[in-house]
Design a protein around this motif. Structure first.
Motif, short mmCIF file in Angstrom:
data_model
loop_
_atom_site.label_atom_id
_atom_site.label_comp_id
_atom_site.label_asym_id
_atom_site.label_seq_id
_atom_site.Cartn_x
_atom_site.Cartn_y
_atom_site.Cartn_z
N GLN A 5 0.83 -1.20 0.00
CA GLN A 5 0.00 0.00 0.00
C GLN A 5 0.87 1.26 0.00
OE1 GLN A 5 -2.24 -0.98 3.51
NE2 GLN A 5 -4.00 -1.70 2.32
N VAL A 6 1.94 1.23 0.76
CA VAL A 6 2.86 2.38 0.81
C VAL A 6 3.50 2.59 -0.56
CG1 VAL A 6 5.01 3.25 1.80
CG2 VAL A 6 3.28 2.20 3.28
N GLU A 11 3.99 5.60 -5.59
CA GLU A 11 3.97 5.57 -7.05
C GLU A 11 2.92 6.55 -7.59
OE1 GLU A 11 3.04 2.61 -10.80
OE2 GLU A 11 2.77 1.87 -8.78
N LEU A 12 1.74 6.53 -7.00
CA LEU A 12 0.67 7.42 -7.45
C LEU A 12 1.06 8.88 -7.22
CD1 LEU A 12 -2.10 7.60 -8.71
CD2 LEU A 12 -3.09 7.32 -6.42
N PHE A 13 1.69 9.18 -6.11
CA PHE A 13 2.15 10.54 -5.83
C PHE A 13 3.17 10.97 -6.88
CE2 PHE A 13 5.08 13.52 -3.77
CZ PHE A 13 4.19 14.54 -3.45
N ALA A 31 -1.03 6.74 -17.39
CA ALA A 31 -0.17 6.29 -16.31
C ALA A 31 -0.83 6.53 -14.95
CB ALA A 31 1.19 6.98 -16.36
N VAL A 32 -1.47 7.69 -14.79
CA VAL A 32 -2.18 7.98 -13.53
C VAL A 32 -3.36 7.04 -13.37
CG1 VAL A 32 -3.57 9.70 -12.31
CG2 VAL A 32 -1.39 10.36 -13.34
N ARG A 38 -3.80 0.35 -9.53
CA ARG A 38 -2.86 -0.39 -8.66
C ARG A 38 -3.03 0.00 -7.19
NH1 ARG A 38 0.22 0.35 -13.22
NH2 ARG A 38 1.27 2.19 -12.40
N TYR A 39 -3.26 1.30 -6.94
CA TYR A 39 -3.47 1.77 -5.57
C TYR A 39 -4.72 1.13 -4.98
CZ TYR A 39 -4.16 4.98 -1.66
OH TYR A 39 -4.35 5.50 -0.41
#
Length: 59
Positions: A5-6, A11-13, A31-32, A38-39
């Motif tokens: 999760q971290v 990655e999203l950030f 990509a976002v 994935r998040y």
């Protein structure tokens, strides 16, 4: 929060920062979108990409 999760959050950030720096492009948006999927998966939620006009699954 689990390590997965971290990692997904980081990655999203990073993807968000890249989009802000480079601007909105189809590549950055995709990509976002993938990063969001994935998040969500890291948190046990399954998301399915859909076509923006038809709402039909696109993957």
């Amino acid at each position: 929060m689990s390590e997965t999760q971290v990692q997904a959050r980081e990655e999203l950030f990073a993807l968000d920062q890249k989009m802000q720096a480079e601007g909105f492009t189809a590549e950055n948006a995709a990509a976002v979108d993938d990063g969001i999927i994935r998040y969500a998966a890291a948190h046990g939620v399954a998301l399915t990409p859909v076509h923006p006009l038809t709402g039909e699954p696109s993957a």
